[in-house]
Write an enzyme that holds these catalytic residues in place. Structure first.
Site, short mmCIF file in Angstrom:
data_model
loop_
_atom_site.label_atom_id
_atom_site.label_comp_id
_atom_site.label_asym_id
_atom_site.label_seq_id
_atom_site.Cartn_x
_atom_site.Cartn_y
_atom_site.Cartn_z
N ASN A 1 -10.65 8.79 4.14
CA ASN A 1 -9.55 8.84 3.16
C ASN A 1 -9.95 9.43 1.83
OD1 ASN A 1 -7.99 7.82 5.16
ND2 ASN A 1 -7.90 5.73 4.36
N CYS B 1 5.14 6.20 11.46
CA CYS B 1 4.06 6.02 12.44
C CYS B 1 4.11 4.56 12.86
CB CYS B 1 2.71 6.38 11.83
SG CYS B 1 2.18 5.19 10.60
N ARG C 1 6.82 4.83 6.19
CA ARG C 1 5.94 5.65 5.38
C ARG C 1 6.65 6.87 4.77
NH1 ARG C 1 0.14 5.82 8.01
NH2 ARG C 1 -0.42 6.18 5.84
N ASP D 1 -6.37 -1.70 5.14
CA ASP D 1 -7.09 -1.03 6.25
C ASP D 1 -8.16 -1.91 6.85
OD1 ASP D 1 -7.01 2.34 4.83
OD2 ASP D 1 -5.49 1.08 5.76
N ARG E 1 -9.52 9.07 15.66
CA ARG E 1 -8.98 9.65 14.44
C ARG E 1 -9.84 9.26 13.24
NH1 ARG E 1 -2.69 8.98 13.57
NH2 ARG E 1 -3.48 9.96 11.68
C1 EPZ Z 1 -3.38 5.81 2.28
O1 EPZ Z 1 -2.15 6.07 2.92
C2 EPZ Z 1 -4.43 5.74 3.39
N1 EPZ Z 1 -4.48 7.03 4.09
C3 EPZ Z 1 -4.06 4.62 4.37
O2 EPZ Z 1 -5.11 4.54 5.34
C4 EPZ Z 1 -4.01 3.30 3.59
O3 EPZ Z 1 -3.62 2.26 4.45
C5 EPZ Z 1 -3.00 3.42 2.43
O4 EPZ Z 1 -3.36 4.55 1.59
C6 EPZ Z 1 -2.98 2.17 1.56
O5 EPZ Z 1 -4.24 1.94 1.01
C7 EPZ Z 1 -5.14 8.06 3.51
O6 EPZ Z 1 -5.67 7.95 2.41
C8 EPZ Z 1 -5.19 9.34 4.27
P1 EPZ Z 1 0.40 4.67 0.20
P2 EPZ Z 1 -0.84 6.45 2.03
O7 EPZ Z 1 1.15 5.87 -0.23
O8 EPZ Z 1 -1.25 7.29 0.89
C9 EPZ Z 1 4.87 3.17 0.56
C10 EPZ Z 1 -6.02 4.40 7.49
O9 EPZ Z 1 -5.98 3.51 8.35
N2 EPZ Z 1 5.22 4.52 0.09
O10 EPZ Z 1 -0.54 4.01 -0.77
O11 EPZ Z 1 0.19 6.96 2.96
C11 EPZ Z 1 4.25 3.20 1.94
O12 EPZ Z 1 5.25 3.20 2.95
C12 EPZ Z 1 -4.78 4.78 6.72
O13 EPZ Z 1 -7.06 5.04 7.17
C13 EPZ Z 1 6.55 4.79 -0.26
O14 EPZ Z 1 7.42 3.93 -0.17
O15 EPZ Z 1 -0.42 5.00 1.51
C14 EPZ Z 1 3.43 1.94 1.95
O16 EPZ Z 1 4.25 0.84 2.28
C15 EPZ Z 1 -3.56 3.99 7.20
N3 EPZ Z 1 6.87 6.03 -0.70
C16 EPZ Z 1 2.95 1.81 0.51
O17 EPZ Z 1 3.84 2.64 -0.27
C17 EPZ Z 1 5.93 7.02 -0.84
O18 EPZ Z 1 6.27 8.15 -1.27
C18 EPZ Z 1 1.53 2.29 0.25
O19 EPZ Z 1 1.45 3.60 0.78
C19 EPZ Z 1 4.59 6.74 -0.48
C20 EPZ Z 1 4.26 5.47 -0.03
#
Ligand code: EPZ
Length: 426
Positions: A23, A119, A124, A309, A401
């Site tokens: 990440n 997913c 997301r 995670d 992955r």
């Molecule tokens: C990152 O995902 C990580 N992936 C995820 O790791 C990790 O679980 C997550 O951050 C939280 O720490 C990468 O860095 C590639 P968020 P991301 O935007 O950026 C909501 C793994 O297993 N949200 O912080 O997609 C979202 O639905 C993966 O390695 C919105 O509502 O996470 C979630 O409920 C899984 N609108 C929360 O915010 C948006 O525009 C946090 O998501 C964006 C997010």
């Protein structure tokens, strides 16, 4: 499709090399689109997701070559952008593809990215990404399942971005766009995950001016004059935590070489509360067990809280912890897909909304189980390593992955684990 066969019951003992963080690598690779100068990334993790990102970046015009003696270094350079479209066939496989949106938009003035879709762990959305780019002056349209973003003729301009909710990816997209916007940008309620700080450190090495790295307020100068840069990717705190959970659940002791201890405080604190004995050395975190596993209560949260995670991996350990444990998942709305599979192995878990209650059992029993998402599949590996008998885990492409050389690393610490061709999907 492959499956993995694990015969459980051996304590894991030995040393595991922790790779560069998935990440951190994904946004760092996307950042190479920002400039025609070379970016060299050391400690590059060879994973399904990083291979997907490479395929996308090559389509966009990024030239990728192995760099330096160590096979795990990549040099990426985008002399010119060949395409500004990230197709559905790539984005649907990996939602982190959305991280090319900010860099493409600010480098080329436009970008078309397929909406990533949901997913297994949740819908997301990417509304926070889009709102931040609109704050910088981008015009965003949604049509035919694609996000079409365009910058004004004079380019994006610095702005004050205040995230209504903490988002790792949206912070990273906003940061990468801001370094080439005209004038200063202030990002408030930014994500503080170590991988965001690692991206900011690399952007700084590339010539950007960023203050407040590691805090929830980032001040970005803009108008960056880029220079060639090299960056060593931060160690993967989730990979390290996953193997630490392996030492705990099997009653062994593993030296996690290259684990980023400073980025793992919450994880190590929770593992200690369950019964881990943890020693820190300059280049490793050593995790053993100081007695029987004991129940605990944990809530996942944004950094520096306990990371979502690590939730599935901790749950596997708590299945064998005496007493009733409770985990509350605050980040994703559907991240308990591993529960039904753990129950098939004899675990006693009840889910009510965002909370899971785990009543420890004396032992887990081997069973054929199905992986559903990346971290859920690792929790099944952990349960299988502790269970009596041979378990078969199907759909291991989820594992590939985010974990490289999983069997080899586990075999090296005594696990009986092998990959086999799927024996007919039932
Ligand atoms: C990152 O995902 C990580 N992936 C995820 O790791 C990790 O679980 C997550 O951050 C939280 O720490 C990468 O860095 C590639 P968020 P991301 O935007 O950026 C909501 C793994 O297993 N949200 O912080 O997609 C979202 O639905 C993966 O390695 C919105 O509502 O996470 C979630 O409920 C899984 N609108 C929360 O915010 C948006 O525009 C946090 O998501 C964006 C997010």
């Amino acid at each position: 499709m492959d499956c993995i066969r694990i015969r459980g019951g051996q304590p894991l003992r030995g040393r595991v090399e922790i790779d560069g963080a998935k990440n951190a690598a994904l946004p760092l690779m996307a950042a190479s689109l920002l400039t025609d100068q070379p970016v060299t990334l050391a400690r590059y993790p060879e994973l399904g997701d990083t291979r997907s990102m490479l395929a996308l970046l090559r389509r966009l015009g990024v030239e990728v070559t192995p760099a330096g003696p160590c096979s795990r270094s990549l040099a990426l350079v985008t002399r010119r952008v060949a395409s500004t479209t990230a197709d559905y066939d790539l984005v649907r496989r990996m939602r982190a593809s959305v991280l090319v949106l900010g860099p493409l938009l600010v480098r080329s003035g436009q970008a078309e990215i397929s909406l990533p879709g949901g997913c297994a762990i949740g819908t997301r959305p990417i509304d926070l990404h889009l709102r931040a780019l609109a704050d910088l002056g981008a015009v965003i349209d949604l049509e035919g399942g694609y996000v079409r973003a365009r910058a004004p003729r004079q380019g994006l301009r610095g702005a004050r971005i205040r995230f209504a909710q903490v988002s790792v990816g949206a912070t990273e997209n906003a940061l990468m766009a801001a370094v080439l916007a005209r004038g200063e940008t202030r990002i408030e309620n930014a994500a503080r995950e170590p991988e965001v700080a690692d991206l900011a450190q690399c952007l700084t090495a590339m010539g950007a001016g960023i203050e407040g790295i590691g805090t929830s307020t980032l001040q970005v100068q803009g108008d960056t004059a880029f220079r060639p840069a090299s960056h060593r990717i931060l160690g993967d705190r989730i990979e390290a935590g996953s193997y630490a959970a392996g030492a705990l659940i099997t009653g062994g002791r593993i030296e996690l070489a290259g684990a980023p201890a400073d980025a793992m405080t919450a994880t190590l604190d929770v593992l200690r509360s369950v019964g881990a004995r943890i020693e820190l050395s300059p280049d490793a975190v050593v995790v053993g067990r100081s007695g029987a596993l004991t129940a605990t209560e944990v809530e996942t949260g944004v950094y520096p809280a306990f990371p979502t995670d690590m939730q599935a991996q901790l749950m596997a350990v708590l299945c064998l912890a005496g007493g009733r444990s409770r985990i509350v998942e605050n980040i994703f709305e559907n991240r308990f897909m591993h529960v039904s599979e753990l129950v098939r192995m004899g675990a006693r878990i009840r889910v009510r909304g965002r909370a899971a209650e785990i009543d420890g059992v004396r032992k887990l029993l081997a069973a054929p189980v199905m992986a559903t998402d990346l971290r859920a599949s690792l929790s099944l590996v952990l349960a299988a390593l502790a269970a009596e008998g041979e378990s078969v885990i199907r759909r291991v492409y989820h594992l590939d992955r985010g974990y490289s050389r999983l069997e080899a690393k586990l075999q090296a610490v005594g696990a009986t684990i092998r990959r086999a061709a799927e024996d007919g999907e039932t």
